[in-house]
Enzyme design. Structure first.
Site, PDB file in Angstrom:
ATOM      1  N   GLY A 164      -7.220   3.892   2.484  1.00  8.79           N
ATOM      2  CA  GLY A 164      -6.758   5.149   3.084  1.00  8.79           C
ATOM      3  C   GLY A 164      -5.259   5.167   3.283  1.00  8.79           C
ATOM      4  N   ASP A 165      -4.701   4.055   3.747  1.00 10.73           N
ATOM      5  CA  ASP A 165      -3.255   3.962   3.927  1.00 10.73           C
ATOM      6  C   ASP A 165      -2.522   4.117   2.595  1.00 10.73           C
ATOM      7  OD1 ASP A 165      -3.131   3.611   6.680  1.00 10.73           O
ATOM      8  OD2 ASP A 165      -3.310   1.443   6.564  1.00 10.73           O
ATOM      9  N   SER A 166      -3.006   3.410   1.578  1.00  8.57           N
ATOM     10  CA  SER A 166      -2.334   3.457   0.281  1.00  8.57           C
ATOM     11  C   SER A 166      -2.431   4.840  -0.349  1.00  8.57           C
ATOM     12  CB  SER A 166      -2.919   2.401  -0.660  1.00  8.57           C
ATOM     13  OG  SER A 166      -2.722   1.109  -0.137  1.00  8.57           O
TER      14      SER A 166
ATOM     15  N   GLY B 239       0.108   6.986   1.404  1.00  8.65           N
ATOM     16  CA  GLY B 239       1.452   6.677   0.932  1.00  8.65           C
ATOM     17  C   GLY B 239       1.710   7.233  -0.451  1.00  8.65           C
TER      18      GLY B 239
END
Length: 398
Positions: free
Chosen positions: A169-171, A174
């Site tokens: 989810g973070d990637s 980003g």
């Protein structure tokens, strides 16, 4: 990288962990000058992350900190914010992933910064976005992955939802932020004005969820966990082999399934009423997979791979890091590169993707030491004298 596509673009990265810094990593990979602002006391927590600590250092930081300059600056101090404003006044892009409202509290919201730099593009990465009733909640990847629908469909049907094994989810957030930055910069060429890129983790997950919403809206079907298969898409699964390794086979199109049947020495399966077309194979998926597994388990993977490749089928191993490092495809495309490192000597990591034919990206250096570029950047970019920098250092601001 004299011809890197983002050469000449200045990015100020204010943020930590993965979501915001991954956006900075992507931009830096393609030539942007990324100036990362870090707390003077400890820096980005990613400097400490990792299950192992070879030579006492995190293996995470060389990757997510690569191609960036590290400047220590206490943004909680008024003097630190003044220096940050001076840096941002020269920048094209700011990337931040503080909880929404933090920059506004510091007098560094977009309107404040754009008043002196109207072309500024600000990428704001957060769990739930800058608006809405959840915007001020803490938003980590696990929550965004759950709300975006990914967690519910990941794992085996008879077990609780699983995670992907990485902070996907973070990637994704980003990556979405980096894409938004490129769109905003393109718009700036026409309008001369910058804007805010609002990248929420849960929406970044939602955007890759294919037809999950539409299928429910039109038919009432709720997609569930299905393990290694996609229900109704067959054959497309992992199968056992005599040598103990798993082999992946994708042959769900009619023509490919016919080739698989011929390779198995079972051409009659292609005309069997249970498997004769895509819909029939979907209905009888479990039975078909059992038949294929009964064949693959009688053969070593080294024999199966060339046999099925020659038949024109999508086939492969389940790779781990050691497999990637010895694979000729990875080597031919330089998918993994070796970079000089002051502590490790050299360190291997993934290259910059996607590959561009004329102006490719690349890894110029790994994550730098904390504050390695503070004096140089504050002098050349912010215009501070050596005496002024020394004064800030004495106060603990840098």
């Amino acid at each position: 990288m004299a011809d890197a596509p983002l050469k000449g673009l200045r990015v100020i990265e204010m943020g930590s962990l993965i979501a915001g810094p991954f956006c900075g990593q992507v931009l830096g990979d393609f030539g942007a000058e990324v100036i990362k602002l870090e707390d003077p006391k400890a820096g980005d927590p990613m400097r400490q992350w990792g299950r192992t600590k070879p030579k006492g250092h995190s293996p995470w930081w060389p990757v997510i900190g690569r191609n960036k300059s590290s400047v220590t600056l206490d943004l909680r101090a008024p003097e630190g914010r003044d220096v940050a404003r001076a840096l941002i006044a020269t920048a094209d892009v700011v990337v931040e992933n503080f909880r929404p409202g933090t920059l506004e509290k510091w007098g560094m919201g977009y309107d404040d910064l754009a008043s002196t730099n109207p072309g500024l593009v600000m990428a704001r990465v957060s769990g739930f976005g800058q608006t809405g009733p959840y915007s001020h909640r803490a938003g980590y990847a696990l929550i965004g992955e759950a709300m975006g629908g990914l967690r519910h469909i990941t794992g085996e049907a008879d077990r609780p939802p699983a995670r992907a094994g990485i902070s996907i989810g973070d990637s994704l957030a980003g990556l979405n932020a980096a894409l938004g930055v490129m769109m905003a910069l393109h718009a700036r060429q026409r309008t001369g004005k910058g804007q805010v890129v609002d990248a929420a983790i849960y929406e970044s997950v939602l955007t890759v969820m294919e037809n999950l919403i539409t299928e429910y809206d039109l038919s009432g079907y709720v997609r569930e966990r299905s393990g290694a298969i996609l229900p109704g898409i067959a054959p497309s699964n992992v199968y056992p082999t005599r040598s103990g390794e798993l082999i992946l086979i994708g042959a769900n199109q009619d023509t490919l399934f016919k080739r698989l049947c011929e390779a198995m020495g079972r051409p009659e399966l292609a005309t069997d009423e249970r498997y004769r077309d895509h819909a029939a194979r979907g209905v009888n998926q479990l039975q078909l997979d059992a038949t294929i597994a009964g064949w693959t388990v009688e053969h070593d993977i080294e024999a199966l791979l060339p046999l099925l490749e020659d038949a024109g089928l999508a086939v492969g191993r389940v790779y781990r890091a050691p497999d990637m490092l010895k694979d000729p495809q990875f080597a031919a495309r330089q998918s993994i590169v070796e970079v000089a490192h002051p502590v490790f000597g050299t360190v291997k990591m993934q290259n910059a993707f996607p590959q561009l034919s004329d102006t490719p990206g690349g890894v110029r250096w790994p994550g730098p030491a904390l504050g390695e570029h503070t004096d140089a950047v504050l002098g050349a970019v912010a215009g501070l004298s050596a005496e002024a920098i020394a004064g800030l250092r004495a106060k603990g601001v840098v």
